[in-house]
Design a protein around this motif. Structure first.
Motif, short mmCIF file in Angstrom:
data_model
loop_
_atom_site.label_atom_id
_atom_site.label_comp_id
_atom_site.label_asym_id
_atom_site.label_seq_id
_atom_site.Cartn_x
_atom_site.Cartn_y
_atom_site.Cartn_z
N VAL A 127 -79.02 -44.42 34.13
CA VAL A 127 -79.19 -44.44 32.68
C VAL A 127 -78.15 -43.52 32.05
O VAL A 127 -77.47 -42.76 32.74
N VAL A 128 -78.03 -43.63 30.72
CA VAL A 128 -77.04 -42.82 30.01
C VAL A 128 -77.66 -41.50 29.57
O VAL A 128 -78.66 -41.48 28.85
N VAL A 129 -77.07 -40.41 30.01
CA VAL A 129 -77.48 -39.07 29.58
C VAL A 129 -76.21 -38.32 29.16
O VAL A 129 -75.27 -38.21 29.96
N ASP A 130 -76.19 -37.85 27.92
CA ASP A 130 -75.02 -37.14 27.37
C ASP A 130 -73.74 -37.95 27.55
O ASP A 130 -72.67 -37.43 27.91
N GLY A 131 -73.85 -39.26 27.32
CA GLY A 131 -72.68 -40.11 27.33
C GLY A 131 -72.18 -40.54 28.69
O GLY A 131 -71.13 -41.20 28.79
N ALA A 132 -72.91 -40.20 29.74
CA ALA A 132 -72.47 -40.56 31.09
C ALA A 132 -73.59 -41.25 31.85
O ALA A 132 -74.78 -41.02 31.60
N LEU A 133 -73.22 -42.11 32.79
CA LEU A 133 -74.20 -42.77 33.64
C LEU A 133 -74.60 -41.83 34.78
O LEU A 133 -73.75 -41.31 35.50
N VAL A 134 -75.92 -41.63 34.90
CA VAL A 134 -76.44 -40.76 35.96
C VAL A 134 -77.62 -41.45 36.62
O VAL A 134 -78.23 -42.35 36.06
N ASP A 135 -77.95 -41.02 37.86
CA ASP A 135 -79.15 -41.52 38.51
C ASP A 135 -80.34 -41.21 37.61
O ASP A 135 -80.44 -40.10 37.05
N ASN A 136 -81.25 -42.15 37.47
CA ASN A 136 -82.37 -42.02 36.54
C ASN A 136 -83.17 -40.75 36.80
O ASN A 136 -83.78 -40.58 37.86
N PRO A 137 -83.18 -39.81 35.82
CA PRO A 137 -83.88 -38.54 36.02
C PRO A 137 -85.31 -38.51 35.47
O PRO A 137 -86.02 -37.51 35.63
N TYR A 138 -85.73 -39.60 34.81
CA TYR A 138 -86.97 -39.55 34.05
C TYR A 138 -88.19 -39.75 34.94
O TYR A 138 -88.23 -40.64 35.79
N ASN A 139 -89.19 -38.91 34.72
CA ASN A 139 -90.45 -39.01 35.45
C ASN A 139 -91.59 -39.54 34.58
O ASN A 139 -92.50 -40.19 35.09
N GLN A 140 -91.51 -39.25 33.28
CA GLN A 140 -92.54 -39.70 32.35
C GLN A 140 -91.91 -40.48 31.20
O GLN A 140 -90.73 -40.28 30.87
N TRP A 141 -92.69 -41.34 30.58
CA TRP A 141 -92.19 -42.15 29.47
C TRP A 141 -91.74 -41.26 28.30
O TRP A 141 -90.74 -41.55 27.64
N ALA A 142 -92.47 -40.18 28.06
CA ALA A 142 -92.14 -39.30 26.94
C ALA A 142 -90.86 -38.52 27.17
O ALA A 142 -90.32 -37.92 26.23
N ASP A 143 -90.35 -38.52 28.40
CA ASP A 143 -89.10 -37.80 28.69
C ASP A 143 -87.92 -38.35 27.89
O ASP A 143 -86.98 -37.62 27.58
#
Length: 350
Positions: A140-156
């Protein structure tokens, strides 16, 4: 569901000759778990109203059903493949290589893909494609870059969604529902986040078509850390998975959801609640046509095959006031054209 006896004259379908030659006298159907309940309803009514045995209807997924369909011609192969997507060119080629050269395509109506959770679980009431992509995308995109998905919860990634653990049960890759989910939800979400453009920029080579295809493939890749679980069985398996996980989100056909509203809560997608009405008007964004495919070489050989197909798409069955509509199928506005194509045994030309 109960049925009133329907006469052949009412449906304008003539009974077949009892002398049809075949060592197998029962129509055999396999494929999509979405089409399964509709096909089962029609098979039961067909057996009650015609002098043919009730067709045997199996599930297994669209891809699995079409694979069996394309194994060849003969009484040891199935007659009809149900599919919640159009047959692919590669499948038509595989069929032709095995001698299945004439295929009749039958569109039975429309269905929607819904996102549902435990009725007493977290308040999963509204989604956008971007939410599903951020929850399930491999990157997913985090701070303009593609990274391995870091999200654990929907609210993240969306504070309007519940602070609940991400646990999604999605159709396995052999299901037609998976392809519609990938195209209309994951890919749409990928484009909305800007991930598609980043994938496109990273793609190698000068072939723009190949680069686009690579970016699309990357967009629909899902995470493999256990938060996205493929369900290879039918919707009952998805329901069981949700029942055992209070945070679970499952993907179902509209008809299955409508028959389980006592245990499931459904979310809107892009602000639209899924229903037969919103699918019929095109307002609900995640909908698709449903099909079955007939092996023309079996017509006139397997008793009742064409009669079953004509019965399936008759106004009294697949029309807006028929039993399939009561179960959740959205009637095809062009049903009469389908009826004519079945009667004429029109085959795919490409």
């Amino acid at each position: 569901m109960s049925f009133v006896k329907l006469t052949a004259s009412t449906l304008a379908i003539a009974a077949a000759s009892a002398t049809a030659a075949s060592a197998r006298d029962q129509v055999q159907v396999a494929g999509s778990s979405t089409v399964l309940p509709y096909a089962s309803i029609v098979a039961e009514a067909f057996g009650e109203n015609f002098d043919f045995p009730t067709p045997v209807v199996e599930s297994g997924g669209s891809s699995a059903g079409l694979k069996r369909f394309c194994e060849g011609v003969g009484e040891n192969t199935i007659d009809i493949a149900n599919a919640s997507r159009k047959i692919k060119a590669s499948e038509v080629e595989a069929c032709a290589a095995a001698g299945v050269t004439d295929i009749v395509e039958v569109r039975i109506g429309y269905d929607g893909i819904v996102f549902a959770s435990q009725i007493d679980g977290p308040d999963f009431d509204a989604f956008e494609p971007i939410d599903i992509f951020n929850a399930l995308g491999a990157k997913v995109v985090v701070d303009g870059a593609l990274v391995d998905n870091p999200y654990n919860q929907w609210a993240d990634f969306n504070d309007t969604l519940p602070a609940a653990n991400i646990a999604a049960f999605i159709p396995g890759t052999k299901h037609g529902t998976r392809e519609v989910f990938e195209d209309k939800v994951l890919l749409a979400g990928c484009e909305a986040t800007g991930a598609f453009e980043l994938y496109l920029e990273a793609a190698e080579g000068d072939d723009e078509k190949a680069k686009t295809k690579a970016a699309e493939k990357a967009c629909i890749a899902v995470r493999t850390d256990g938060k996205s679980v493929d369900i290879d069985g039918d919707y009952t398996e998805t329901l069981a998975s949700i029942s055992s996980n209070k945070d679970g989100i499952g993907i179902f056909g509209l008809a299955f959801y409508e028959n389980n509203t006592d245990t499931l809560n459904v979310a809107t997608m892009s602000g639209v609640l899924p229903s037969t009405e919103t699918i019929a008007t095109g307002a609900y964004p995640v909908s698709r046509p449903l099909y079955f495919y007939i092996k023309k070489a079996h017509i006139g050989v397997i008793p009742g095959l064409k009669e079953f197909a004509e019965f399936f798409v008759a106004d009294e069955i697949a029309g807006p006031d028929g039993p399939l509509s009561e179960y959740g199928l959205v009637s095809d506005p062009q049903l009469s054209a389908t009826q004519a194509a079945v009667a004429a045994e029109d085959v795919l030309t490409n």
